[in-house]
Design a protein around this motif. Structure first.
Motif, PDB file in Angstrom:
ATOM      1  N   THR A 125       0.827  -1.213   0.000  1.00  0.00           N
ATOM      2  CA  THR A 125       0.000   0.000   0.000  1.00  0.00           C
ATOM      3  C   THR A 125       0.856   1.256   0.000  1.00  0.00           C
ATOM      4  N   TRP A 126       1.855   1.297   0.847  1.00  0.00           N
ATOM      5  CA  TRP A 126       2.724   2.466   0.967  1.00  0.00           C
ATOM      6  C   TRP A 126       3.835   2.366  -0.074  1.00  0.00           C
ATOM      7  N   THR A 127       3.755   3.196  -1.089  1.00  0.00           N
ATOM      8  CA  THR A 127       4.694   3.114  -2.207  1.00  0.00           C
ATOM      9  C   THR A 127       6.129   3.404  -1.777  1.00  0.00           C
ATOM     10  N   SER A 128       6.306   4.350  -0.883  1.00  0.00           N
ATOM     11  CA  SER A 128       7.653   4.655  -0.407  1.00  0.00           C
ATOM     12  C   SER A 128       8.228   3.471   0.373  1.00  0.00           C
ATOM     13  N   GLY A 129       7.391   2.811   1.177  1.00  0.00           N
ATOM     14  CA  GLY A 129       7.839   1.627   1.894  1.00  0.00           C
ATOM     15  C   GLY A 129       8.217   0.508   0.933  1.00  0.00           C
ATOM     16  N   PHE A 130       7.403   0.303  -0.096  1.00  0.00           N
ATOM     17  CA  PHE A 130       7.734  -0.692  -1.120  1.00  0.00           C
ATOM     18  C   PHE A 130       9.079  -0.393  -1.755  1.00  0.00           C
ATOM     19  N   SER A 131       9.286   0.856  -2.140  1.00  0.00           N
ATOM     20  CA  SER A 131      10.471   1.241  -2.896  1.00  0.00           C
ATOM     21  C   SER A 131      11.757   1.012  -2.124  1.00  0.00           C
ATOM     22  N   ASN A 132      11.704   1.120  -0.807  1.00  0.00           N
ATOM     23  CA  ASN A 132      12.916   0.976  -0.006  1.00  0.00           C
ATOM     24  C   ASN A 132      13.132  -0.425   0.553  1.00  0.00           C
ATOM     25  N   TYR A 133      12.069  -1.244   0.617  1.00  0.00           N
ATOM     26  CA  TYR A 133      12.199  -2.512   1.337  1.00  0.00           C
ATOM     27  C   TYR A 133      12.062  -3.766   0.476  1.00  0.00           C
ATOM     28  N   LEU A 134      11.251  -3.761  -0.574  1.00  0.00           N
ATOM     29  CA  LEU A 134      11.112  -4.974  -1.378  1.00  0.00           C
ATOM     30  C   LEU A 134      12.201  -5.157  -2.444  1.00  0.00           C
ATOM     31  N   PRO A 135      12.625  -4.108  -3.178  1.00  0.00           N
ATOM     32  CA  PRO A 135      13.688  -4.317  -4.170  1.00  0.00           C
ATOM     33  C   PRO A 135      14.966  -4.941  -3.605  1.00  0.00           C
ATOM     34  N   PRO A 136      15.467  -4.514  -2.421  1.00  0.00           N
ATOM     35  CA  PRO A 136      16.678  -5.170  -1.910  1.00  0.00           C
ATOM     36  C   PRO A 136      16.455  -6.643  -1.559  1.00  0.00           C
ATOM     37  N   ILE A 137      15.232  -7.018  -1.182  1.00  0.00           N
ATOM     38  CA  ILE A 137      14.941  -8.432  -0.932  1.00  0.00           C
ATOM     39  C   ILE A 137      15.059  -9.219  -2.231  1.00  0.00           C
ATOM     40  N   LEU A 138      14.500  -8.675  -3.308  1.00  0.00           N
ATOM     41  CA  LEU A 138      14.595  -9.335  -4.609  1.00  0.00           C
ATOM     42  C   LEU A 138      16.049  -9.476  -5.040  1.00  0.00           C
ATOM     43  N   ILE A 139      16.829  -8.413  -4.886  1.00  0.00           N
ATOM     44  CA  ILE A 139      18.235  -8.456  -5.291  1.00  0.00           C
ATOM     45  C   ILE A 139      19.000  -9.496  -4.473  1.00  0.00           C
ATOM     46  N   LEU A 140      18.732  -9.568  -3.170  1.00  0.00           N
ATOM     47  CA  LEU A 140      19.386 -10.562  -2.316  1.00  0.00           C
ATOM     48  C   LEU A 140      19.059 -11.983  -2.787  1.00  0.00           C
ATOM     49  N   LEU A 141      17.800 -12.234  -3.132  1.00  0.00           N
ATOM     50  CA  LEU A 141      17.393 -13.565  -3.584  1.00  0.00           C
ATOM     51  C   LEU A 141      18.002 -13.903  -4.941  1.00  0.00           C
ATOM     52  N   ILE A 142      18.082 -12.911  -5.830  1.00  0.00           N
ATOM     53  CA  ILE A 142      18.691 -13.150  -7.148  1.00  0.00           C
ATOM     54  C   ILE A 142      20.172 -13.507  -6.988  1.00  0.00           C
ATOM     55  N   ILE A 143      20.876 -12.738  -6.158  1.00  0.00           N
ATOM     56  CA  ILE A 143      22.295 -13.027  -5.910  1.00  0.00           C
ATOM     57  C   ILE A 143      22.454 -14.432  -5.323  1.00  0.00           C
ATOM     58  N   SER A 144      21.588 -14.779  -4.364  1.00  0.00           N
ATOM     59  CA  SER A 144      21.670 -16.104  -3.736  1.00  0.00           C
ATOM     60  C   SER A 144      21.461 -17.212  -4.755  1.00  0.00           C
ATOM     61  N   ASN A 145      20.487 -17.037  -5.651  1.00  0.00           N
ATOM     62  CA  ASN A 145      20.235 -18.054  -6.671  1.00  0.00           C
ATOM     63  C   ASN A 145      21.406 -18.187  -7.643  1.00  0.00           C
ATOM     64  N   ILE A 146      22.033 -17.054  -7.969  1.00  0.00           N
ATOM     65  CA  ILE A 146      23.188 -17.102  -8.881  1.00  0.00           C
ATOM     66  C   ILE A 146      24.368 -17.809  -8.209  1.00  0.00           C
ATOM     67  N   LEU A 147      24.620 -17.475  -6.946  1.00  0.00           N
ATOM     68  CA  LEU A 147      25.749 -18.074  -6.243  1.00  0.00           C
ATOM     69  C   LEU A 147      25.544 -19.566  -5.980  1.00  0.00           C
ATOM     70  N   LEU A 148      24.312 -19.988  -5.834  1.00  0.00           N
ATOM     71  CA  LEU A 148      24.023 -21.386  -5.532  1.00  0.00           C
ATOM     72  C   LEU A 148      23.786 -22.234  -6.777  1.00  0.00           C
ATOM     73  N   ARG A 149      24.047 -21.659  -7.934  1.00  0.00           N
ATOM     74  CA  ARG A 149      23.794 -22.389  -9.183  1.00  0.00           C
ATOM     75  C   ARG A 149      24.747 -23.580  -9.296  1.00  0.00           C
ATOM     76  N   ASP A 150      24.310 -24.559 -10.069  1.00  0.00           N
ATOM     77  CA  ASP A 150      25.153 -25.710 -10.395  1.00  0.00           C
ATOM     78  C   ASP A 150      25.553 -25.640 -11.860  1.00  0.00           C
ATOM     79  N   GLY A 151      26.566 -26.406 -12.232  1.00  0.00           N
ATOM     80  CA  GLY A 151      26.975 -26.442 -13.635  1.00  0.00           C
ATOM     81  C   GLY A 151      28.221 -25.628 -13.897  1.00  0.00           C
ATOM     82  N   ASP A 152      28.652 -25.655 -15.148  1.00  0.00           N
ATOM     83  CA  ASP A 152      29.895 -24.987 -15.552  1.00  0.00           C
ATOM     84  C   ASP A 152      29.637 -23.882 -16.567  1.00  0.00           C
TER      85      ASP A 152
END
Length: 495
Positions: A125-152
């Protein structure tokens, strides 16, 4: 079979996207969303905007800029919110698949729909709250998925990607930057020294995260704003100071009390833990029932009582004690499961530890609010999905239908609440504009109370009407208890 599963996942996540899109379109402006909307009419160039937010001083350049852009375009705002929320859910789903080797989109969406309303109010609901709190969660999860990848696969593109993602993810809000540095540092250290794989990506991710953290904390020094800021930069941790001790204890109680709003989520999580304990206990099921049930279900039960009766006496103390039992029981069961099952159990324990780490800094800093717990709840959703998949996979058709029906009921209830909230806001807006045009002196209006509404929703509402009547109508929000809360008038823009 794999193509059929991917198609079903696409349908489920698309439905979740549409749900968040609908909620976002119905979400009203609240708090400093009014201020950012007002700023759009005052600033004339992109350079002026960037200069303003740089010298704003708190270092949250990406978060502030995103809030500024989204608060002035409802359609873009709704699409971005829905996209980020869905991407977070999908990234968490990928983590579940990496941990268990299997997954369920239906379970992921179901647990995500149980997000406590008080948190939804501050990150959707609060756009300012969304802008500061959800994007870094997404970035953290993306980094985690990249680092935990398998393969060459080629390492250089992944290394570059996580480096810049690491920098970007730190420029939203300070306490999130500290948490991400700890979590990415821990994951990178594990991969480099324990697993000895994806070393280049791990080092790049940690380097980018460290640089981003330095930037967000150095900007106040560079703009001469360091002495004017407190918030997440001020630490209340003097063990010999009574005031500091009282603040820490109060913060713990406040965090736990606000998490009580998600009583259904905690009830289901406790049920999952109990089922996991019974499954791994063997012949001692009766003993497990007698010992664990009170500790596991006391907190969810009390959460429900406190939600229904928010004026209950001693609620903070009772909820804190109940949560302590719940926390200890959860830790014991997960550690026991880690000993019995190996890698999956260890990962479950780590996810629970990450949720705790995500909340820990909030005990000694200010301000805190439900928006700050979004990352912790995200870890708990992933943990719940892992346990549910271990217990229920593969889901039967009857189970899938039950989860879909339950999800549809939750979606209907939430959308209904937002429709009413949107209608109340339109009615109130017409009332305020009529008062501004036809009366003199101050304008009083009733606050709108909703679990999906930011607690300080009206804190900058005067900016919404400032361009029509420049500061000559004090707006007074009147609560249901008859108390009046004067709203501050617009101030000159400091640039």
């Amino acid at each position: 079979m794999k193509e059929k599963r991917r198609l079903s996942e696409t349908i489920v996540f698309s439905a979740f996207f549409v749900f968040i899109l609908t909620v976002s379109l119905l979400s009203p402006y609240v708090s400093d969303d009014y201020y950012y909307q007002y700023l759009m009419g005052e600033m004339r160039s992109a350079g002026e905007v960037f200069s303003f937010f740089l010298h704003f001083g708190n270092g949250r350049i990406l978060g502030n800029l995103l809030a500024f852009v989204l608060s002035n375009n409802l359609a873009v705002c709704a699409i971005v919110k829905a996209s980020v929320a869905t991407a977070i859910l999908f990234s968490g789903h990928l983590l579940v698949e990496k941990i268990t080797g299997k997954g369920s989109a239906v379970l992921s969406v179901f647990f995500a729909l149980l997000f406590p309303p008080v948190i939804t109010a501050e990150v959707i609901t609060w756009t300012s709250g969304f802008s500061n709190y959800l994007p870094p969660i997404l970035i953290l999860l993306i980094i985690s998925n990249i680092l935990l990848r398998d393969g060459d696969r080629p390492r250089f593109p992944a290394s570059v990607a996580v480096f810049f993602l690491g920098i970007a993810g730190q420029l939203f809000v300070e306490h999130s930057s500290v948490i991400d540095l700890v979590l990415i540092g821990g994951l990178s250290g594990y991969l480099v020294f324990r697993e000895k794989k994806n070393i280049a990506e791990s080092v790049s991710a940690l380097a980018g995260t460290a640089i981003g953290t330095a930037v967000i904390f150095l900007i106040p020094l560079m703009t001469d704003a360091a002495g004017k800021l407190s918030g997440y930069r001020k630490i209340y941790l003097d063990l010999w100071d009574g005031e500091s001790q009282f603040y820490v204890i109060s913060s713990v109680m406040q965090i736990i009390r606000e998490l009580c709003g998600g009583w259904l989520f905690w009830l289901l999580f406790a049920s999952l833990l109990f089922a996991l304990l019974v499954k791994t206990t063997g012949r001692r099921k009766v003993a497990a029932l007698i010992i664990s049930a009170p500790a596991l279900f006391a907190y969810p039960a009390l959460s429900l009582i406190l939600t229904v009766r928010p004026d209950m006496k001693r609620q903070y103390l009772l909820s804190t004690l109940a949560f302590a039992f719940f926390f200890i029981a959860t830790a014991v069961i997960l550690i026991r499961y880690a000993v019995l099952s190996g890698r999956t159990g260890i990962t479950c324990t780590v996810l629970f530890a990450c949720a705790c780490v995500s909340v820990a800094p909030l005990v000694v800093v200010y301000p805190i609010g439900p928006r700050c717990y979004a990352l912790a709840v995200t870890f708990m959703i992933v943990l719940s999905c892992v346990i549910a998949v271990e217990l229920l996979h593969p889901l039967s058709k009857r189970q899938i239908i039950c989860f879909c029906i339950a999800s549809a009921l939750i979606v209907s209830a939430v959308i209904g609440a937002y429709i009413k909230l949107n209608a109340d806001y339109r009615e109130r807006d017409l009332y305020i504009r009529d008062k501004i045009e036809n009366t003199t002196g101050r304008v009083e209006f009733k606050k709108i109370n909703s679990p999906f509404l930011h607690y300080y929703a009206d804190s900058m509402i005067d900016y919404r009407y400032y361009t029509d009547t420049p500061g000559d109508r004090p707006l007074i929000a009147v609560d249901y208890d008859g108390k009046t809360v004067p709203d501050r008038q617009p101030e000159p823009i400091p640039y």
